[in-house]
Design an enzyme around this catalytic site. Sequence first.
Site, mmCIF file in Angstrom:
data_model
loop_
_atom_site.group_PDB
_atom_site.id
_atom_site.type_symbol
_atom_site.label_atom_id
_atom_site.label_comp_id
_atom_site.label_asym_id
_atom_site.label_seq_id
_atom_site.Cartn_x
_atom_site.Cartn_y
_atom_site.Cartn_z
ATOM 1 N N SER A 119 0.830 -1.201 0.000
ATOM 2 C CA SER A 119 0.000 0.000 0.000
ATOM 3 C C SER A 119 0.868 1.256 0.000
ATOM 4 C CB SER A 119 -0.862 0.059 1.259
ATOM 5 O OG SER A 119 -1.542 -1.132 1.470
ATOM 6 N N HIS A 140 -1.997 -3.111 -6.685
ATOM 7 C CA HIS A 140 -2.558 -2.694 -5.397
ATOM 8 C C HIS A 140 -4.072 -2.855 -5.386
ATOM 9 C CE1 HIS A 140 -3.466 0.629 -2.300
ATOM 10 N NE2 HIS A 140 -3.165 -0.476 -1.672
ATOM 11 N N GLU A 152 -4.862 -0.702 -8.599
ATOM 12 C CA GLU A 152 -3.868 0.210 -9.163
ATOM 13 C C GLU A 152 -2.699 -0.620 -9.697
ATOM 14 O OE1 GLU A 152 -4.525 4.132 -6.306
ATOM 15 O OE2 GLU A 152 -3.243 2.531 -5.584
ATOM 16 N N ASN A 190 -4.686 6.506 -2.232
ATOM 17 C CA ASN A 190 -4.261 6.879 -0.880
ATOM 18 C C ASN A 190 -3.607 8.255 -0.855
ATOM 19 O OD1 ASN A 190 -5.306 4.637 0.342
ATOM 20 N ND2 ASN A 190 -3.419 3.450 0.228
#
Length: 290
Positions: A119, A140, A152, A190
């Site tokens: 992450s 991801h 991702e 994120n």
Amino acid sequence: MEIRKVGMVGLGTMGAGIAQLCIQSGFETVGREMTPEFAERGHAQISRFLARNVEKGRMTAEERDTALGRLTLTTELEDLAGCDIVIEAIVEQLGPKRDLFAALDGILDADAILATNTSALSVTEIAAATKRPGRVVGLHFFNPAPVLPLVEVVRGQLTDEAVAQQVYAFAKAIGKDPIVCHDTPGFVVNRVLIPVLNDAVRVLDEARVTPEDLDKGCRYGLGWPLGPCALIDLIGVDVQVHASEALYEGFREPRMAAPSRLVNMVNAGLLGRKSGEGFFRYDEQGNRVD
Ligand SMILES: NC(=O)c1ccc[n+]([C@@H]2O[C@H](COP(=O)([O-])OP(=O)(O)OC[C@H]3O[C@@H](n4cnc5c(N)ncnc54)[C@H](O)[C@@H]3O)[C@@H](O)[C@H]2O)c1
């Protein structure tokens, strides 16, 4: 090189979900865990999810059995030899991930692809532990992996264009809706989400608004399906703090640093849903009780 056989290292929350997607989509999959007990726990999670799919009419019992028949479990890394792609979902620490990739580099065929579900770590740094950085990529997933459509596909500094494209096609083949980006802290989602949630926590103190009202404001004013406080509780307060630290280290922007309110919550053991209390309180099943 065509992707036919998948290796999954780590069958925890994410790895079990990813392995489930692979076997559901017709890929022979070898799942590797550290102990037979952990492997069995991963298998049980997959069986449970697939059983629910059968109950809800999304697949037949026969399709479930066929899917489970594509999964083999092992504790030996060497059993991943012959996999066309190996996806890693082990502990979120650079050292163990680099060690794993270096070991896999010596086991897998030269054209096999290595993918990391990290992450917050650098795909480029993980790739540098191998002699095949061009064939290393970030993949991801979001939690729960079998449910959320986004993946991702993260290109490391040296990832080959053809590998990124192949992994993109693989993500689609296991039913995901991927986006492609380059290896920067937080990738895309994120990078946007973590600072926004930190802003929201600071607003709690600045505007002296209650968590209930802040969440209501974001749900009704911004159309968020979940307010920021409920979302942090769901993600885990400790995970939000950890992700904030990684982003802050990468960009040094003050709003990326974890708000002291969150750090204090972690120190007090208020981790959100998983500990029974964060901004709100939860029962054993994770339902709000206040
Ligand atoms: N949980 C999430 O919401 C989420 C979302 C996206 C990405 N990720 C990433 O996925 C990865 C795994 O997260 P998770 O939540 O599934 O963790 P987890 O703790 O549920 O599972 C990790 C598994 O890896 C195994 N493992 C741990 N250390 C190992 C090592 N050194 N070598 C081999 N196996 C090892 C453990 O036995 C465990 O089953 C992390 O990199 C995390 O950042 C997590």
